[in-house]
Motif scaffolding. Structure first.
Motif, short mmCIF file in Angstrom:
data_model
loop_
_atom_site.label_atom_id
_atom_site.label_comp_id
_atom_site.label_asym_id
_atom_site.label_seq_id
_atom_site.Cartn_x
_atom_site.Cartn_y
_atom_site.Cartn_z
N ARG A 1 -13.35 9.56 2.99
CA ARG A 1 -14.14 10.25 3.69
C ARG A 1 -14.52 9.86 5.17
NH1 ARG A 1 -16.37 11.62 -1.41
NH2 ARG A 1 -17.82 9.64 -1.54
N THR A 2 -14.75 8.46 5.28
CA THR A 2 -14.75 7.66 6.58
C THR A 2 -13.70 7.93 7.48
OG1 THR A 2 -16.27 6.23 5.64
CG2 THR A 2 -15.13 5.52 7.30
N LEU A 3 -12.49 8.07 6.84
CA LEU A 3 -11.14 8.17 7.63
C LEU A 3 -11.03 9.68 8.05
CD1 LEU A 3 -8.77 5.96 5.37
CD2 LEU A 3 -9.56 5.51 7.66
N ARG A 4 -11.58 10.39 7.43
CA ARG A 4 -11.40 11.84 7.81
C ARG A 4 -12.52 12.10 8.86
NH1 ARG A 4 -7.83 14.65 5.78
NH2 ARG A 4 -6.95 14.38 3.84
N ALA B 1 0.91 -1.19 0.06
CA ALA B 1 -0.13 0.19 -0.11
C ALA B 1 0.96 1.16 0.08
CB ALA B 1 -1.14 -0.01 1.14
N GLU B 2 2.09 1.20 0.75
CA GLU B 2 2.77 2.32 0.84
C GLU B 2 3.57 2.69 -0.62
OE1 GLU B 2 5.57 1.09 4.01
OE2 GLU B 2 4.47 2.35 5.43
N ARG B 3 3.68 1.61 -1.11
CA ARG B 3 4.46 1.63 -2.63
C ARG B 3 3.52 2.49 -3.60
NH1 ARG B 3 4.37 -1.01 -7.49
NH2 ARG B 3 2.92 -2.53 -6.63
N LEU B 4 2.06 2.28 -3.48
CA LEU B 4 0.95 2.79 -4.20
C LEU B 4 1.10 4.27 -3.93
CD1 LEU B 4 -1.80 0.22 -4.10
CD2 LEU B 4 -0.37 0.61 -6.12
N LEU B 5 1.05 4.36 -2.81
CA LEU B 5 0.99 5.76 -2.17
C LEU B 5 2.28 6.92 -2.61
CD1 LEU B 5 -0.59 5.35 1.08
CD2 LEU B 5 -1.77 6.03 -0.73
N GLU C 1 -4.79 9.56 -9.49
CA GLU C 1 -6.42 10.25 -9.35
C GLU C 1 -6.40 10.49 -7.67
OE1 GLU C 1 -10.00 8.47 -10.89
OE2 GLU C 1 -8.38 7.18 -11.93
N LEU C 2 -5.45 10.26 -6.97
CA LEU C 2 -5.45 10.52 -5.59
C LEU C 2 -4.78 11.96 -5.15
CD1 LEU C 2 -5.82 9.71 -2.55
CD2 LEU C 2 -3.52 8.38 -2.62
N ALA C 3 -5.71 12.63 -4.40
CA ALA C 3 -5.14 14.08 -4.08
C ALA C 3 -4.04 13.81 -3.22
CB ALA C 3 -6.35 14.85 -3.63
N ASP C 4 -3.12 15.02 -3.25
CA ASP C 4 -2.05 14.87 -2.26
C ASP C 4 -2.32 14.85 -0.88
OD1 ASP C 4 -0.29 14.91 -4.62
OD2 ASP C 4 0.04 16.88 -4.54
N VAL C 5 -3.28 15.66 -0.52
CA VAL C 5 -3.90 15.96 0.86
C VAL C 5 -4.29 14.51 1.32
CG1 VAL C 5 -6.07 16.71 0.23
CG2 VAL C 5 -5.09 17.16 2.60
N ASP C 6 -5.00 13.84 0.60
CA ASP C 6 -5.40 12.71 0.92
C ASP C 6 -4.30 11.52 0.96
OD1 ASP C 6 -8.17 13.32 1.11
OD2 ASP C 6 -8.81 12.92 -1.00
N ARG C 7 -3.43 11.73 0.01
CA ARG C 7 -2.07 10.65 -0.08
C ARG C 7 -1.35 10.77 1.25
NH1 ARG C 7 -0.14 8.80 -4.73
NH2 ARG C 7 -1.25 10.31 -6.00
N GLU C 8 -1.16 12.11 1.50
CA GLU C 8 -0.44 12.27 3.13
C GLU C 8 -1.22 11.89 4.13
OE1 GLU C 8 2.42 12.83 5.47
OE2 GLU C 8 2.63 13.24 3.32
N LYS D 1 1.73 4.57 8.56
CA LYS D 1 3.03 4.44 9.47
C LYS D 1 2.79 4.27 10.86
CE LYS D 1 7.39 7.00 10.33
NZ LYS D 1 8.28 8.47 9.99
N SER D 2 1.79 5.15 11.32
CA SER D 2 1.34 5.27 12.81
C SER D 2 1.03 4.06 13.16
CB SER D 2 0.65 6.61 13.16
OG SER D 2 -0.63 6.39 12.40
N LEU D 3 -0.24 3.47 12.47
CA LEU D 3 -0.88 2.34 12.87
C LEU D 3 -0.02 1.04 12.88
CD1 LEU D 3 -4.18 3.16 10.95
CD2 LEU D 3 -3.98 2.88 13.33
N THR D 4 0.99 0.92 11.79
CA THR D 4 1.69 -0.12 11.76
C THR D 4 2.68 -0.26 12.83
OG1 THR D 4 2.02 -0.15 9.19
CG2 THR D 4 3.48 -1.49 10.35
#
Length: 276
Positions: free
Chosen positions: A248-251, A120-124, A132-139, A146-149
């Motif tokens: 949206r759910t994560l935010r 997943a990190e490689r995709l990001l 199509e992923l916005a930078d703010v959502d990518r971050e 990182k924090s959850l792992t």
């Protein structure tokens, strides 16, 4: 191979094609040539069969190999008809527990759950893979991964071989009881990583669950799935809608729903839109 096939019914068409072959009534899984996961599935299925684990079984009428044909790799499996649309939570939990016990008896090289996080990190990290992923959502996704792992690692829980994605879509209600299918996602980690994929009612019947660890694993799974749905090559049905809803759910912040709850909610939205 001695199987009579006059028809092929598509059961699933995503990263792999799954067909029911008739009238021999066997199941075929098809992927691109060189897909090493297919060989892993064949080896793992054979080992699980020796332990009596409730998992998908290979087709006994065909030698257990990965077959190559016309640029594709094919494996053959026993086809099971679902006797009920849903598995009762207590039976679901009991079968998953049996699967985990059986998996502890197996020695096979598998990735750790952190390797799945790394995918997943490689995709990001690669904009051309997730354009199509916005930078703010990518971050947001990168930070949460990182924090959850790290949170899960810091729990220092015992790790073992896991199914990887034992959600309701990967469990069949058969006349032999619940059986888990799609073994390609197997990895090593705490059992709570597997439990993060199942309905709440199932967890109530699974013993000795670390609720704090489960919560972290549930959130991690949502973030990982969000990353996969933004993959430019993702073939999951309605994947971009999933991707947007997960962001949206994560935010919205905690408490975050389980993957099963998200699946049911999005499925309901799709039905409502189709009806409209």
């Amino acid at each position: 191979m001695g199987l009579t096939v006059d028809d092929a019914v598509v059961l699933q068409n995503s990263n792999k094609l799954t067909l029911r072959l008739l009238p021999c009534d066997t199941l075929a899984r098809i992927g691109p040539l060189g897909d090493r996961v297919l060989q892993f599935e064949v080896e793992l299925a054979a080992l699980l069969s020796e332990t009596g684990s409730p998992a998908a079984a290979l087709e006994p009428r065909v030698p257990p190999h990965v077959y190559e044909r016309d640029g594709f790799a094919v494996t053959f499996w026993t086809y099971h008809t679902s006797v009920m649309p849903d598995v009762a939570p207590v039976e679901y939990a009991r079968s998953l527990r049996r699967l985990h016990i059986g998996m502890r008896q197996i020695e096979i090289a598998t990735p750790r759950f952190t390797d799945r996080v790394a995918e997943a990190e490689r995709l990001l990290a690669n904009h051309h893979l997730t354009p199509e992923l916005a930078d703010v959502d990518r971050e947001l996704l990168r930070s949460m991964l990182k924090s959850l792992t790290q949170t899960i690692i810091d729990c220092a829980a015992a790790e073992q071989l896991l199914h990887g994605e034992p959600h309701p879509g990967n469990v069949l209600s058969t006349r032999f009881g619940p059986l888990f299918i799609d073994l390609e996602t197997c990895c090593r980690g705490p059992v709570e990583f597997d439990l993060a994929h199942v309905p709440d009612a199932v967890i109530e019947h699974y013993p000795d669950v670390d609720q704090t660890l489960l919560s972290a694993c549930r959130t991690l799974v949502l973030v990982m799935v969000a990353a996969w749905r933004w993959d430019a090559g993702d073939q999951f049905p309605n994947g971009r809608h999933w991707a947007g809803q997960l962001i949206r759910t994560l935010r919205e912040g905690p408490p975050w729903p389980s993957l099963d709850a998200m699946t049911r909610r999005l499925a309901g939205e799709s039905r409502d839109q189709a009806g409209a």
